[in-house]
Write a protein that holds these residues in place. Structure first.
Motif, PDB file in Angstrom:
ATOM      1  N   PHE A 118     -48.626  -1.870  -1.848  1.00 41.49           N
ATOM      2  CA  PHE A 118     -47.274  -1.843  -1.311  1.00 41.49           C
ATOM      3  C   PHE A 118     -47.009  -3.152  -0.571  1.00 41.49           C
ATOM      4  CE2 PHE A 118     -50.045  -0.197   1.959  1.00 41.49           C
ATOM      5  CZ  PHE A 118     -49.538  -0.677   3.156  1.00 41.49           C
ATOM      6  N   GLU A 119     -45.753  -3.374  -0.209  1.00 44.24           N
ATOM      7  CA  GLU A 119     -45.329  -4.620   0.446  1.00 44.24           C
ATOM      8  C   GLU A 119     -44.620  -4.297   1.749  1.00 44.24           C
ATOM      9  OE1 GLU A 119     -42.100  -8.233  -0.235  1.00 44.24           O
ATOM     10  OE2 GLU A 119     -42.903  -7.178  -1.983  1.00 44.24           O
ATOM     11  N   THR A 120     -44.862  -5.123   2.755  1.00 49.84           N
ATOM     12  CA  THR A 120     -44.121  -5.030   4.008  1.00 49.84           C
ATOM     13  C   THR A 120     -43.481  -6.381   4.300  1.00 49.84           C
ATOM     14  OG1 THR A 120     -46.056  -5.618   5.353  1.00 49.84           O
ATOM     15  CG2 THR A 120     -45.650  -3.274   4.954  1.00 49.84           C
ATOM     16  N   SER A 121     -42.421  -6.372   5.087  1.00 46.90           N
ATOM     17  CA  SER A 121     -41.727  -7.618   5.418  1.00 46.90           C
ATOM     18  C   SER A 121     -41.126  -7.525   6.811  1.00 46.90           C
ATOM     19  CB  SER A 121     -40.632  -7.926   4.392  1.00 46.90           C
ATOM     20  OG  SER A 121     -39.647  -6.913   4.396  1.00 46.90           O
ATOM     21  N   SER A 122     -40.926  -8.683   7.420  1.00 46.20           N
ATOM     22  CA  SER A 122     -40.240  -8.773   8.707  1.00 46.20           C
ATOM     23  C   SER A 122     -39.581 -10.137   8.803  1.00 46.20           C
ATOM     24  CB  SER A 122     -41.212  -8.561   9.877  1.00 46.20           C
ATOM     25  OG  SER A 122     -42.179  -9.593   9.918  1.00 46.20           O
ATOM     26  N   SER A 123     -38.602 -10.245   9.658  1.00 50.39           N
ATOM     27  CA  SER A 123     -37.895 -11.514   9.820  1.00 50.39           C
ATOM     28  C   SER A 123     -37.190 -11.533  11.162  1.00 50.39           C
ATOM     29  CB  SER A 123     -36.888 -11.732   8.688  1.00 50.39           C
ATOM     30  OG  SER A 123     -35.917 -10.705   8.679  1.00 50.39           O
ATOM     31  N   GLY A 124     -36.849 -12.743  11.609  1.00 50.06           N
ATOM     32  CA  GLY A 124     -36.126 -12.884  12.867  1.00 50.06           C
ATOM     33  C   GLY A 124     -36.327 -14.248  13.485  1.00 50.06           C
ATOM     34  N   LEU A 125     -35.685 -14.462  14.620  1.00 50.33           N
ATOM     35  CA  LEU A 125     -35.836 -15.709  15.351  1.00 50.33           C
ATOM     36  C   LEU A 125     -37.238 -15.813  15.936  1.00 50.33           C
ATOM     37  CD1 LEU A 125     -32.452 -16.008  17.299  1.00 50.33           C
ATOM     38  CD2 LEU A 125     -33.229 -17.424  15.378  1.00 50.33           C
ATOM     39  N   GLY A 126     -37.855 -16.983  15.797  1.00 51.48           N
ATOM     40  CA  GLY A 126     -39.159 -17.221  16.377  1.00 51.48           C
ATOM     41  C   GLY A 126     -39.051 -17.745  17.801  1.00 51.48           C
ATOM     42  N   ASN A 153     -41.759  -5.683  15.535  1.00 49.48           N
ATOM     43  CA  ASN A 153     -41.094  -5.459  14.250  1.00 49.48           C
ATOM     44  C   ASN A 153     -41.711  -4.285  13.502  1.00 49.48           C
ATOM     45  OD1 ASN A 153     -39.744  -7.805  14.948  1.00 49.48           O
ATOM     46  ND2 ASN A 153     -39.768  -8.610  12.864  1.00 49.48           N
ATOM     47  N   GLU A 154     -40.858  -3.557  12.772  1.00 56.18           N
ATOM     48  CA  GLU A 154     -41.298  -2.358  12.061  1.00 56.18           C
ATOM     49  C   GLU A 154     -40.888  -2.414  10.590  1.00 56.18           C
ATOM     50  OE1 GLU A 154     -39.395   0.822  14.178  1.00 56.18           O
ATOM     51  OE2 GLU A 154     -41.020   0.961  15.675  1.00 56.18           O
ATOM     52  N   ASP A 155     -41.589  -1.610   9.785  1.00 59.43           N
ATOM     53  CA  ASP A 155     -41.238  -1.430   8.385  1.00 59.43           C
ATOM     54  C   ASP A 155     -41.838  -0.103   7.927  1.00 59.43           C
ATOM     55  OD1 ASP A 155     -40.114  -1.888   5.947  1.00 59.43           O
ATOM     56  OD2 ASP A 155     -41.410  -3.557   5.370  1.00 59.43           O
ATOM     57  N   VAL A 156     -41.367   0.383   6.788  1.00 58.80           N
ATOM     58  CA  VAL A 156     -41.874   1.635   6.235  1.00 58.80           C
ATOM     59  C   VAL A 156     -43.108   1.357   5.386  1.00 58.80           C
ATOM     60  CG1 VAL A 156     -41.347   3.609   4.748  1.00 58.80           C
ATOM     61  CG2 VAL A 156     -39.570   2.643   6.223  1.00 58.80           C
ATOM     62  N   THR A 157     -44.157   2.112   5.593  1.00 59.19           N
ATOM     63  CA  THR A 157     -45.380   2.024   4.801  1.00 59.19           C
ATOM     64  C   THR A 157     -45.658   3.383   4.170  1.00 59.19           C
ATOM     65  OG1 THR A 157     -46.933   2.715   6.538  1.00 59.19           O
ATOM     66  CG2 THR A 157     -46.263   0.386   6.515  1.00 59.19           C
ATOM     67  N   PRO A 158     -46.544   3.444   3.163  1.00 59.51           N
ATOM     68  CA  PRO A 158     -46.871   4.750   2.573  1.00 59.51           C
ATOM     69  C   PRO A 158     -47.400   5.753   3.581  1.00 59.51           C
ATOM     70  CG  PRO A 158     -47.659   2.979   1.162  1.00 59.51           C
ATOM     71  CD  PRO A 158     -47.182   2.340   2.426  1.00 59.51           C
ATOM     72  N   MET A 159     -48.057   5.275   4.639  1.00 56.18           N
ATOM     73  CA  MET A 159     -48.604   6.184   5.643  1.00 56.18           C
ATOM     74  C   MET A 159     -47.512   6.720   6.583  1.00 56.18           C
ATOM     75  SD  MET A 159     -51.887   6.430   5.100  1.00 56.18           S
ATOM     76  CE  MET A 159     -52.596   6.978   6.649  1.00 56.18           C
ATOM     77  N   LEU A 181     -45.490  -2.978  12.618  1.00 57.10           N
ATOM     78  CA  LEU A 181     -46.310  -3.776  11.718  1.00 57.10           C
ATOM     79  C   LEU A 181     -47.463  -4.427  12.480  1.00 57.10           C
ATOM     80  CD1 LEU A 181     -43.434  -5.392   9.641  1.00 57.10           C
ATOM     81  CD2 LEU A 181     -45.047  -3.643   8.872  1.00 57.10           C
ATOM     82  N   PRO A 182     -48.530  -4.853  11.774  1.00 61.06           N
ATOM     83  CA  PRO A 182     -49.704  -5.426  12.444  1.00 61.06           C
ATOM     84  C   PRO A 182     -49.412  -6.813  13.026  1.00 61.06           C
ATOM     85  CG  PRO A 182     -49.960  -5.532  10.070  1.00 61.06           C
ATOM     86  CD  PRO A 182     -48.745  -4.690  10.324  1.00 61.06           C
TER      87      PRO A 182
END
Length: 340
Positions: free
Chosen positions: A129-137, A170-176, A184-185
């Protein structure tokens, strides 16, 4: 050993130029360092510069120490989820202004996009599966103070402050977690969450069609962030040489060595670090060395006078990582600069 040889060759090239040209100038294509080097030059009183950089970094596969490790090898260590590849796209906007001939101020903001491909093993079956995040650093504010400007050579001190603007939750949906989002990690967080001091020193020289330079920079974390951890401190030493082929084109070669520490503390959200190597704080940091090739285009006159375009691609040749963690495969940087 290979890195030491590169550094020795660079130093020999630098000190052999003791009788360099009389006046150092930025008005040539190699008047700036390779485009990936930040805080490399100062400006004259009243001068401005705006810049845009796009950087893409690719990571693929795992490394533990100086040895590669397969996903199966990581699963055998007890992990349930393992990172297999990752890309980072970063857009950087910068402004420089010199209130005096000695002091140049710099501010840089960035927007980061992260994507990670994961493998998960459960009941003997492997899925992906794939996870992603984005935003201002995190925001970078720096001062560059000129210490030496003589016989085609310049030295300035760098002192920067990283302001913790980037998100660390930051968050995302994972299979778990499906259908809910989960945090996210560490590698998928945009910011550091800490105020960081960035001291350094930069040297540049020119003679005829040849230019060269060296820079050492550090990142020192101040305390822990509001999630009870801090990324490791960093140190970097790099050197480059450039060759001006025409009034508008130059080519460059760069060697860079970096060392960074492990994460201190621990985010209490990650209650089971053995879920993935990306959740274990000891799986961060290490020692790396890389080399890069690039070119600069500079427009000396006309309607686009003082516009500069830089391109560089960097490849690692040594990675000794506190792992298992993902190894870097390459870093590409494209930049546009305009000064007045």
């Amino acid at each position: 050993m290979q890195l030491k040889i590169y550094v020795a060759v660079l130093l020999c090239a630098v000190f052999s130029q003791i009788n360099a040209q009389e006046n150092w100038t930025s008005g040539r294509p190699d008047g700036h360092a390779p485009i990936s080097v930040m805080g490399d030059h100062t400006h004259g009183k009243g001068d401005w510069m705006v810049s845009y950089r796009y950087m893409m970094m690719g990571m693929d596969g795992l490394r533990d120490g100086s040895e590669d490790i397969s996903s199966d090898g990581a699963f055998d260590q007890g992990y349930m989820m393992v990172p297999e590849s990752m890309t980072m796209n970063m857009h950087m906007l910068g402004v420089m202004y010199a209130p005096s001939d000695r002091l140049t101020l710099m501010i840089m903001s960035n927007y980061v996009e992260l994507n990670m491909d994961m493998a998960m093993r459960m009941n003997g079956m492997t899925s992906r599966f794939e996870t992603s995040s984005s935003g201002l650093g995190d925001l970078k504010i720096s001062g560059l103070y000129k210490l030496l400007d003589v016989k085609g050579q310049r030295i300035h001190a760098n002192l920067g402050l990283s302001v913790p603007v980037g998100s660390i939750d930051n968050e995302d949906v994972t299979p778990m977690s499906d259908p809910n989002a989960t945090q996210l990690p560490y590698p998928m967080q945009i910011g550091s969450g800490t105020w960081d001091v960035m001291p350094g020193i930069t040297y540049m020289g020119q003679k005829g069609a040849l230019s060269w330079g060296a820079q050492t920079m550090g990142t020192i974390r101040i305390g822990e962030n509001n999630r009870s951890y801090a990324f490791g401190n960093k140190g970097c030493l790099l050197g480059w040489v450039g060759f001006k082929t025409t009034e508008w084109l130059s080519f460059s070669a760069k060697v860079k060595g970096s060392v960074s520490g492990k994460i201190s503390g621990n985010d209490p959200t990650y209650t089971n670090p053995m879920m993935s190597p990306t959740l274990q704080t000891e799986n961060f940091g290490g020692t790396t060395a890389s080399s890069g090739l690039g070119f600069n285009i500079y427009i000396p006159n006309g309607a686009l006078k003082n516009v500069r375009i830089g391109v560089e691609y960097e490849l690692p040749f040594y990675q000794n990582l506190n792992g298992p963690q993902m190894k870097t495969t390459g870093i590409g940087t494209l930049g546009l600069q305009y000064s007045w």
